[in-house]
Design an enzyme around this catalytic site. Structure first.
Site: not given
Ligand code: ASP
Length: 327
Positions: A101, A18
């Site tokens: 994340t 993200t």
């Molecule tokens: N779906 C995303 C990922 O893990 C969520 C994020 O980065 O917050 O790449």
């Protein structure tokens, strides 16, 4: 002024997430596509970076560009290889990784388990991320990047860590604990390792050390990752999932291990327990973890199933895969 020779590098490896995401409207923090902006561009957008770098050179490399929900063993292999190469270089002070994340805790734990102890006991590897895309009205990525550099350049810093929302977590304990807040990670009972306060790091406990039983895997060759799945105990649980997993499936490697996200202190529905006993008899390794977000399984009962040593189900799965690889 530092001479050209003494200038050390901070290497940032981009993997997507993200933090590199984009939405069509700045007010949209959920309807975005992850992994759209290159890591070099992300770094160029951080105000105040030059000051925090304190004369260090910032270099970047795009190792992958994915949403971390799709994290693969192939990306782990490349990442491990690139982190190792950079940590070995005398002119590299620290390695940072930008990561989604969703599976950050698994990548952090994997690196903590396999990076040579001599390297991570001497230099820091800092994973960072964001909960809002780069296109957001108020993105959290730039501050997290700045904080991650501050942690990486703190004198004496070493070990694999994650930095998010002003908190520093050790790879061993870090866990995503919130679905959308910017402060999305927790270290559970252990608490964070440190706080980042306006680029100053307030250390709460010792920097993390590599585990004593470091996994030895050759990442320069194609690794056969043993198949380890996770099953959960719940009301109305049964033997069905485990029994199905034990059946050979065309094109799918045979099951080598199971981690059970048990209830409470490692308890299981009697039918699930019977199925896991059958799995053990079939030569499948079984590790018992808990679906509770906090605490560890204490072995007073069910000693026939090894416990996960306090690891969450997803980290226990990584540990078991590494153990099976070495066997
Ligand atoms: N779906 C995303 C990922 O893990 C969520 C994020 O980065 O917050 O790449």
């Amino acid at each position: 002024m530092k001479s050209q020779k003494s200038i050390k590098k901070v290497v940032v490896l981009g993997t997507g997430g993200t933090i590199a995401g984009k939405a069509s409207h700045a007010s949209d923090n959920i309807g975005y596509t992850a992994a759209q902006v290159g890591v070099a561009e992300l770094l160029a957008q951080v105000p105040g970076m030059v000051g925090v770098l304190a004369g260090h050179l910032l270099v970047s490399e795009q190792v992958a560009q994915i949403d971390s929900k799709d994290m693969s063993f192939a990306v782990w292999q490349s990442l491990l290889q690139r982190v190792t190469v950079h940590l070995q270089a005398e002119d590299v002070a620290a390695v940072l990784i930008t990561h989604g994340t969703d599976t950050l805790e698994e990548t952090a734990f994997f690196l903590h388990s396999v990076l040579p102890a001599a390297l991570i006991n001497a230099k820091p590897v800092v994973l960072t991320c964001a909960m809002r895309p780069a296109s957001s009205l108020s993105p959290d990525g730039p501050q997290n990047l700045l904080d991650a550099v501050a942690v990486a350049l703190t004198p004496g810093a070493h070990g694999v860590m994650a930095v998010c929302a002003g908190s520093v977590h050790a790879a061993l304990e870090v866990q995503k604990s919130h679905t959308y807040r910017t402060d999305a990670f927790s270290s559970g009972d252990a608490g964070p390792l440190a706080w980042v306060e306006e680029s100053a790091v307030r250390l709460l406990r010792n920097w993390p050390l590599a585990p004593l039983d470091q996994a030895q895997i050759a990442m320069n060759t194609v690794v056969n990752w043993p198949r380890v799945e996770i099953v959960m105990n719940y009301a109305g649980g049964s033997a069905a999932v485990v029994d199905a997993l034990l059946q050979p499936m065309p094109g799918v490697s045979p099951l080598r291990g199971l981690v059970v996200a048990a209830t409470g202190n490692g308890t299981m529905h009697q039918d699930l327990e019977a199925a896991l006993r059958r799995a053990l008899q079939a030569g499948v390794r079984v590790l018992r973890s808990t679906r509770c977000a906090q605490g560890r399984v204490l072995t007073a009962q069910h000693a026939e199933f090894a416990h996960s040593n306090g690891l969450s189900p997803v980290k226990a799965r990584v540990a078991l895969m590494l153990e099976l690889m070495e066997a």
